[in-house]
Design a protein around this motif. Structure first.
Motif, PDB file in Angstrom:
ATOM      1  N   GLN A  82      -9.489  31.053  19.980  1.00 43.66           N
ATOM      2  CA  GLN A  82      -8.215  30.338  20.001  1.00 43.66           C
ATOM      3  C   GLN A  82      -8.329  28.974  19.335  1.00 43.66           C
ATOM      4  OE1 GLN A  82      -5.500  31.609  20.702  1.00 43.66           O
ATOM      5  NE2 GLN A  82      -4.039  30.280  21.750  1.00 43.66           N
ATOM      6  N   ALA A  83      -9.541  28.399  19.345  1.00 42.67           N
ATOM      7  CA  ALA A  83      -9.721  27.023  18.881  1.00 42.67           C
ATOM      8  C   ALA A  83     -10.044  26.912  17.395  1.00 42.67           C
ATOM      9  CB  ALA A  83     -10.831  26.352  19.693  1.00 42.67           C
ATOM     10  N   ILE A  84     -10.769  27.879  16.810  1.00 44.60           N
ATOM     11  CA  ILE A  84     -11.278  27.665  15.443  1.00 44.60           C
ATOM     12  C   ILE A  84     -10.663  28.575  14.394  1.00 44.60           C
ATOM     13  CG2 ILE A  84     -13.482  26.848  16.360  1.00 44.60           C
ATOM     14  CD1 ILE A  84     -14.755  29.491  15.556  1.00 44.60           C
ATOM     15  N   PHE A  85      -9.920  29.631  14.821  1.00 45.55           N
ATOM     16  CA  PHE A  85      -9.386  30.572  13.838  1.00 45.55           C
ATOM     17  C   PHE A  85      -7.888  30.392  13.646  1.00 45.55           C
ATOM     18  CE2 PHE A  85     -13.213  32.997  15.114  1.00 45.55           C
ATOM     19  CZ  PHE A  85     -13.766  33.185  13.855  1.00 45.55           C
ATOM     20  N   PRO A  86      -7.410  30.513  12.392  1.00 41.46           N
ATOM     21  CA  PRO A  86      -5.968  30.559  12.178  1.00 41.46           C
ATOM     22  C   PRO A  86      -5.409  31.869  12.721  1.00 41.46           C
ATOM     23  CG  PRO A  86      -7.130  31.025  10.139  1.00 41.46           C
ATOM     24  CD  PRO A  86      -8.179  30.615  11.137  1.00 41.46           C
ATOM     25  N   GLU A  87      -4.107  31.899  12.912  1.00 45.09           N
ATOM     26  CA  GLU A  87      -3.464  33.057  13.530  1.00 45.09           C
ATOM     27  C   GLU A  87      -3.791  34.350  12.787  1.00 45.09           C
ATOM     28  OE1 GLU A  87      -1.530  34.514  16.744  1.00 45.09           O
ATOM     29  OE2 GLU A  87      -1.893  32.391  16.337  1.00 45.09           O
ATOM     30  N   SER A  88      -3.879  34.289  11.455  1.00 48.26           N
ATOM     31  CA  SER A  88      -4.092  35.494  10.649  1.00 48.26           C
ATOM     32  C   SER A  88      -5.468  36.113  10.864  1.00 48.26           C
ATOM     33  CB  SER A  88      -3.916  35.163   9.163  1.00 48.26           C
ATOM     34  OG  SER A  88      -4.859  34.176   8.754  1.00 48.26           O
ATOM     35  N   GLU A  89      -6.432  35.350  11.400  1.00 48.28           N
ATOM     36  CA  GLU A  89      -7.795  35.854  11.572  1.00 48.28           C
ATOM     37  C   GLU A  89      -8.151  36.168  13.019  1.00 48.28           C
ATOM     38  OE1 GLU A  89      -9.844  33.533   7.764  1.00 48.28           O
ATOM     39  OE2 GLU A  89     -10.325  32.897   9.793  1.00 48.28           O
TER      40      GLU A  89
ATOM     41  N   ARG B  30      -6.164  39.175  23.502  1.00 48.19           N
ATOM     42  CA  ARG B  30      -5.196  38.405  22.715  1.00 48.19           C
ATOM     43  C   ARG B  30      -3.916  38.180  23.510  1.00 48.19           C
ATOM     44  NH1 ARG B  30      -3.605  39.011  16.329  1.00 48.19           N
ATOM     45  NH2 ARG B  30      -2.498  37.024  16.235  1.00 48.19           N
ATOM     46  N   MET B  31      -3.507  39.184  24.293  1.00 43.47           N
ATOM     47  CA  MET B  31      -2.340  39.022  25.146  1.00 43.47           C
ATOM     48  C   MET B  31      -2.528  37.880  26.132  1.00 43.47           C
ATOM     49  SD  MET B  31      -1.668  43.069  25.918  1.00 43.47           S
ATOM     50  CE  MET B  31      -0.701  42.758  27.396  1.00 43.47           C
ATOM     51  N   VAL B  32      -3.757  37.708  26.611  1.00 40.90           N
ATOM     52  CA  VAL B  32      -4.034  36.664  27.604  1.00 40.90           C
ATOM     53  C   VAL B  32      -4.197  35.306  26.936  1.00 40.90           C
ATOM     54  CG1 VAL B  32      -5.681  35.861  29.330  1.00 40.90           C
ATOM     55  CG2 VAL B  32      -5.059  38.281  29.250  1.00 40.90           C
ATOM     56  N   THR B  33      -5.149  35.207  25.991  1.00 41.97           N
ATOM     57  CA  THR B  33      -5.460  33.895  25.416  1.00 41.97           C
ATOM     58  C   THR B  33      -4.354  33.381  24.518  1.00 41.97           C
ATOM     59  OG1 THR B  33      -6.641  34.917  23.544  1.00 41.97           O
ATOM     60  CG2 THR B  33      -7.940  34.354  25.492  1.00 41.97           C
ATOM     61  N   GLY B  34      -3.543  34.281  23.931  1.00 41.81           N
ATOM     62  CA  GLY B  34      -2.488  33.848  23.036  1.00 41.81           C
ATOM     63  C   GLY B  34      -1.303  33.221  23.734  1.00 41.81           C
ATOM     64  N   ARG B  35      -1.305  33.185  25.055  1.00 39.64           N
ATOM     65  CA  ARG B  35      -0.173  32.644  25.798  1.00 39.64           C
ATOM     66  C   ARG B  35      -0.390  31.214  26.268  1.00 39.64           C
ATOM     67  NH1 ARG B  35       3.433  36.701  26.846  1.00 39.64           N
ATOM     68  NH2 ARG B  35       2.660  38.698  26.113  1.00 39.64           N
ATOM     69  N   VAL B  36      -1.523  30.629  25.929  1.00 37.22           N
ATOM     70  CA  VAL B  36      -1.794  29.253  26.337  1.00 37.22           C
ATOM     71  C   VAL B  36      -2.283  28.451  25.142  1.00 37.22           C
ATOM     72  CG1 VAL B  36      -2.361  29.914  28.709  1.00 37.22           C
ATOM     73  CG2 VAL B  36      -4.176  29.761  27.004  1.00 37.22           C
ATOM     74  N   ALA B  37      -2.235  27.131  25.273  1.00 38.83           N
ATOM     75  CA  ALA B  37      -2.659  26.244  24.199  1.00 38.83           C
ATOM     76  C   ALA B  37      -4.181  26.278  24.035  1.00 38.83           C
ATOM     77  CB  ALA B  37      -2.205  24.816  24.499  1.00 38.83           C
ATOM     78  N   PRO B  38      -4.691  26.010  22.829  1.00 38.60           N
ATOM     79  CA  PRO B  38      -6.137  26.037  22.597  1.00 38.60           C
ATOM     80  C   PRO B  38      -6.918  25.093  23.496  1.00 38.60           C
ATOM     81  CG  PRO B  38      -4.967  26.016  20.508  1.00 38.60           C
ATOM     82  CD  PRO B  38      -3.939  25.789  21.568  1.00 38.60           C
ATOM     83  N   ALA B  39      -6.294  23.991  23.951  1.00 34.81           N
ATOM     84  CA  ALA B  39      -7.022  23.013  24.759  1.00 34.81           C
ATOM     85  C   ALA B  39      -7.536  23.594  26.071  1.00 34.81           C
ATOM     86  CB  ALA B  39      -6.130  21.799  25.052  1.00 34.81           C
ATOM     87  N   VAL B  40      -6.902  24.654  26.570  1.00 35.19           N
ATOM     88  CA  VAL B  40      -7.356  25.267  27.819  1.00 35.19           C
ATOM     89  C   VAL B  40      -7.860  26.686  27.565  1.00 35.19           C
ATOM     90  CG1 VAL B  40      -5.970  23.881  29.400  1.00 35.19           C
ATOM     91  CG2 VAL B  40      -4.965  25.906  28.339  1.00 35.19           C
ATOM     92  N   SER B  41      -8.281  26.979  26.348  1.00 35.07           N
ATOM     93  CA  SER B  41      -8.749  28.334  26.038  1.00 35.07           C
ATOM     94  C   SER B  41     -10.008  28.680  26.812  1.00 35.07           C
ATOM     95  CB  SER B  41      -8.980  28.495  24.533  1.00 35.07           C
ATOM     96  OG  SER B  41      -9.864  27.518  24.039  1.00 35.07           O
ATOM     97  N   GLY B  42     -10.862  27.683  27.091  1.00 36.48           N
ATOM     98  CA  GLY B  42     -12.037  27.949  27.909  1.00 36.48           C
ATOM     99  C   GLY B  42     -11.652  28.313  29.330  1.00 36.48           C
ATOM    100  N   MET B  43     -10.675  27.595  29.872  1.00 39.42           N
ATOM    101  CA  MET B  43     -10.177  27.890  31.212  1.00 39.42           C
ATOM    102  C   MET B  43      -9.653  29.318  31.291  1.00 39.42           C
ATOM    103  SD  MET B  43      -6.944  26.161  33.251  1.00 39.42           S
ATOM    104  CE  MET B  43      -7.539  24.491  33.110  1.00 39.42           C
ATOM    105  N   ILE B  44      -8.801  29.698  30.332  1.00 38.54           N
ATOM    106  CA  ILE B  44      -8.193  31.025  30.381  1.00 38.54           C
ATOM    107  C   ILE B  44      -9.212  32.109  30.050  1.00 38.54           C
ATOM    108  CG2 ILE B  44      -7.353  31.279  28.002  1.00 38.54           C
ATOM    109  CD1 ILE B  44      -5.454  32.075  31.250  1.00 38.54           C
ATOM    110  N   ALA B  45     -10.207  31.804  29.206  1.00 32.38           N
ATOM    111  CA  ALA B  45     -11.270  32.774  28.927  1.00 32.38           C
ATOM    112  C   ALA B  45     -12.076  33.050  30.196  1.00 32.38           C
ATOM    113  CB  ALA B  45     -12.191  32.250  27.826  1.00 32.38           C
ATOM    114  N   GLY B  46     -12.353  32.001  30.963  1.00 29.70           N
ATOM    115  CA  GLY B  46     -13.063  32.185  32.226  1.00 29.70           C
ATOM    116  C   GLY B  46     -12.246  32.987  33.215  1.00 29.70           C
ATOM    117  N   ILE B  47     -10.927  32.699  33.283  1.00 27.12           N
ATOM    118  CA  ILE B  47     -10.049  33.444  34.191  1.00 27.12           C
ATOM    119  C   ILE B  47     -10.002  34.921  33.797  1.00 27.12           C
ATOM    120  CG2 ILE B  47      -7.663  33.724  34.948  1.00 27.12           C
ATOM    121  CD1 ILE B  47      -7.359  30.676  34.620  1.00 27.12           C
TER     122      ILE B  47
END
Length: 494
Positions: free
Chosen positions: A128-135, A392-409
């Protein structure tokens, strides 16, 4: 849309390749130990409780600390958290490799689970943090393929290392091989990693961390240990306490967020549109977790297949699980948001086909190879399509700043799903089996359990369809005093 300052970094694929090691090692060490357990038992003369603890110590500590591990990456840097977890995992593997007693091995496995939970979420969070949407679709596909590769490698590599008996190490080689691998990853990975983390990084929420670990332990430990212990009173008491502990944890986190603190799990994240249903799908997706255990029991107890051959039977599943994620970008382009329920639908077809094959096969007769291989491949392929699309359904629903939080969840939800599957569907299997242990009874109990898994997957697929019909990328329906971490919120990523 969130700002994505780092998405064009030319090193992003090299960075991601390094971080994928953290996604590969935890499932590898789970599968590889299953192959080594008979050798460990023979070497130590270990009791059945110690043997079970070698598995449960790893699974338990891994599951209860995944949310904390993901948040550490958000706050202190995902590369830093990855390398810290990797070095800790290597140290724990060394302790396992030189263990002088069963309980030293158990302690090493617990430390492995703890450090794996710090290392594992960073790859998913970094997508979520380093890739553009297309990748992102391709990155998530590779992330999913790693699990299939780990499943195949774990079964095969464990048997090869033990058979080769390198330096007379026997089963110890399956742990000690992690040490040179970790050194190589650190040597080549440190110069590549560009640090990403939440811009407003502050200190770790220690009270929230303690409450989350206690809450998850209250749920997961009895699920892992309860059945083998005969469901003692403490297991039921722990399960009954889990909802109250979860309420206390979320209440504390809400108050901390309102005061302007940095909660381990900001409840505003869970209010992102559609996220609750996506996590429920994750909970249902890994109902297949008990399949490996029950199918091994059927193969070895009903068909009397030797352990090595039983492990090789799973190879079509592993191949499907490896190829499925690589096909995900194609299915995502064709099916869009329906790719996830399509993958779960394939799993249902494979599970029901396998159950039918077992039901019509005469007692004591081996399963027909071609139909068996096809059914297992379809199950693995479907799982391989469903997993990355779900992430993608999960991580794509939150901002990149909390991607670690949502990845852990998300990762913790999958672990809870596996534990629930083993406890509930495994419990149904043993209840149907009763006091009988003849091949006919085992086959019947296995078929019933497979239909239970298929039912869970069907409910998950239905939820996936409903989520596809209402993608839920709108702003939150009402403002909250806590931060808005939804996908439309302003990014706090640097």
């Amino acid at each position: 849309m969130p700002r994505n300052d780092t998405s064009a970094d030319p090193r992003r694929w090299a960075m991601f390749s390094v971080l994928l090691v953290g996604a590969f090692l935890p499932p590898l060490d789970f599968f590889i130990v299953n192959v080594a357990l008979p050798s460990i038992r023979e070497d130590f003369g270990a009791s059945s409780s110690a043997e079970q603890a070698v598995i449960s110590a790893y699974a338990g500590f891994y599951a209860v600390t995944l949310i904390t591990g993901g948040r550490l990456g958000d706050l202190f840097g995902r590369g830093r958290a990855f390398f810290l977890g990797l070095l800790g995992f290597a140290a724990a593997s060394t302790l396992c490799g030189f263990a002088s007693s069963p309980w030293t091995l158990v302690a090493g496995r617990a430390l492995q689970g703890l450090t794996a939970a710090v290392m594992a979420p960073q790859a998913l969070a970094s997508i979520q943090a380093i890739f553009p949407e297309s990748e992102k679709s391709l990155a998530l596909s590779l992330y999913g393929a790693v699990f299939g590769l780990a499943a195949v490698a774990g079964q095969a590599l464990g048997g090869v290392l033990i058979s080769l008996n390198l330096l007379n190490l026997g089963w110890r080689a399956i742990f000690l091989i992690n040490l040179p691998l970790a050194i190589l990853v650190v040597m080549f990975g440190v110069p590549l990693i560009k640090e990403t983390r939440a811009q407003e990084a502050r200190k770790l929420d220690l009270v929230g961390t303690a409450l989350s670990v206690i809450t998850l332990a209250a749920l997961i430990v009895p699920l892992i240990e309860g059945r083998d212990a005969g469901w003692p009173w403490w297991a039921w008491l722990s399960l009954l306490a889990a909802p109250a502990l979860a309420w206390l944890f979320l209440r504390y986190e809400s108050r901390l967020a309102i005061r302007g603190g940095a909660p381990l799990l900001d409840p505003a994240v869970l209010r992102a549109p559609g996220l609750g249903r996506a996590l429920l799908i994750a909970l249902l997706l890994y109902s297949i977790g008990t399949f490996f255990l029950l199918f091994s029991i059927y193969l070895q107890s009903a068909l009397h297949v030797d352990p090595l051959s039983a492990g090789l039977v799973f190879l079509p599943f592993g191949v499907g699980f490896l190829l499925g994620p690589l096909s995900t970008p194609f299915f995502s382009r064709i099916l869009g948001s329906y790719a996830n329920p399509f993958g779960m639908g394939l799993e249902i077809v494979g599970i029901v086909s396998l159950a039918g094959l077992v039901a019509v096969t005469p007692v004591g007769t081996s399963l027909a190879f071609v139909p068996l291989a096809i059914a297992l491949f379809i199950i693995g392929f479907g799982q391989g399509v469903a997993l990355p699309t779900l992430m993608r359904m999960v991580t794509g629903r939150v901002a990149p700043a909390v991607s670690g939080m949502i990845a852990g969840i998300a990762s913790s939800t999958l672990q809870i799903s596996t534990s629930l599957s083993v406890a509930i569907i495994g419990g149904i299997f043993y209840s149907v089996l009763g006091q009988r242990h003849d091949p006919t009874a085992i086959a019947h109990a296995f078929v019933v359990a497979m239909y239970c898994i298929a039912l869970c997957l069907a409910i998950g697929a239905g939820l996936g369809v409903s989520l596809a019909l209402s993608p839920g990328r709108q702003a939150l329906s009402r403002p909250t005093p806590a931060r808005d971490w939804s996908v439309n919120a302003r990014s706090r990523e640097r």
